[in-house]
Scaffold this active site. Structure first.
Site, PDB file in Angstrom:
ATOM      1  CG  ASN A 186       0.939  -0.730   4.619  1.00  9.37           C
ATOM      2  OD1 ASN A 186       1.586  -0.299   3.296  1.00  9.37           O
ATOM      3  ND2 ASN A 186       0.247  -1.762   4.953  1.00  9.37           N
ATOM      4  CD  GLU A 232       1.323  -6.946   9.445  1.00  7.10           C
ATOM      5  OE1 GLU A 232       1.259  -6.621  10.308  1.00  7.10           O
ATOM      6  OE2 GLU A 232       0.403  -6.865   8.625  1.00  7.10           O
TER       7      GLU A 232
END
Length: 324
Positions: free
Chosen positions: A207, A241
């Protein structure tokens, strides 16, 4: 989670009518949640009142709603408001459609009664009276058909709203709400199963380096890999996640083999940026697996045990699964 929303909607309306409860959005939501299987504790509490033929009063309904539905279960704060709003909206529309049909039927019955009385008092005009009755019958039939068509449309919309409420927007997998409901069903049925928590390794760096759009595509890809490897078992996004896999009626050794196949597939995939074909690098995940049986004190205890194994896998080098 039940897969028969049409029948549940009908059962809900019938339950409200049987217990003389007004079809308000709150009452409808309460009874729908109880009959759908999404809230086992609420279902048991409602059954405890009504199973012996005792009528559920409005006071009972208000107390159950306050006890079970005004406070959101842990982990559902992001999903439940949208679902509740959609359900209340559909409940109002369904109630309107049912009431419209009832009004049509009631008015038709009154008109038929009036025409029947005219037949007895004015036999000379039988043909005219019968023609009027037939015309009213056709009109009532058309109005009822329209009301039922609207009700069917609303049922379809309700089913879609319920399905959307159980899906993660990024991966299109089951979300936490749906996973918890499935775990509750397994616990109620006393079915043994294996829980696997899978966490993407070093996902923050993906990210931070490439942005959340790329990160979301990576999550979707990993979710697809898990779904394919673990089919027909339930796979969902637990949060962030993390993914949760629920393998019903499966031995721990078989479950570990399935998760390992998914892990190896993900580790062997070469991820690239869609716009430039620039390689992202290797993406891996770690996992912790535990058996769950009726001796466990709820799913939360099993999840804690699986989480501990997951972090043990992380501490031992990542890109591995540990089962115990």
């Amino acid at each position: 989670m039940s897969e028969r929303p049409h029948e549940i909607a009908e059962e809900t309306i019938a339950f409200l009518r049987h217990h003389l409860l007004d079809p308000t959005p709150q009452n409808y939501t309460l009874c729908f949640a109880a009959h759908s299987g999404a809230h086992p504790a609420l279902h048991k509490a409602l059954a405890a009142i009504s199973d012996d033929g005792i009528r559920v009063t409005q006071k009972d309904a208000d107390e159950l709603f306050a006890q079970f539905l005004t406070a959101l279960p842990p982990g559902l704060t992001n999903d439940e408001p949208d679902f509740a709003r959609a359900l209340r909206h559909q409940a109002l529309k369904i109630t309107d459609a049912v009431n419209d049909a009832a009004v049509v039927a009631g008015a038709f019955n009154l008109e038929l009664s009036s025409d029947y009385d005219r037949l007895k008092t004015d036999p000379a005009n039988v043909a005219t009276i019968l023609a009027t009755m037939l015309d009213r019958s056709r009109k009532a039939e058309n109005e009822l058909a329209a009301a039922m068509a609207e009700l069917q449309t609303l049922r379809t919309e309700l089913e879609a709203a319920r399905e959307d409420s159980n899906r993660d927007a990024v991966t299109n997998l089951h979300n936490r709400r749906a996973l918890l409901a499935h775990l509750a069903e397994l616990a109620e049925a006393k079915r043994d199963h294996v829980l696997a928590i899978c966490d993407v390794d070093h996902f923050k760096s993906v990210n931070d380096t490439y942005g959340h759009v790329v990160g979301d595509r990576v999550l979707k890809s990993i979710g697809n890999a898990l779904s394919t490897a673990c089919a027909p078992h339930v796979v969902g996004r637990w949060g962030g996640e993390e993914f949760l896999v629920i393998l019903s009626d499966t031995e721990l050794s078989d479950a570990k083999r399935i998760i390992e196949e998914a892990r190896e597939h993900v580790a062997g995939t070469r991820y690239k940026l869609r716009a430039t074909d620039e390689p992202i690098g290797t993406i891996t995940f770690s996992a912790g697996l535990v058996c769950v049986n009726d001796t466990d004190n709820g799913a939360q205890e099993a999840i804690i045990r699986a989480d501990e194994l997951l972090y043990r896998a992380k501490s031992e080098g990542r890109n591995r699964s540990i089962a115990a």
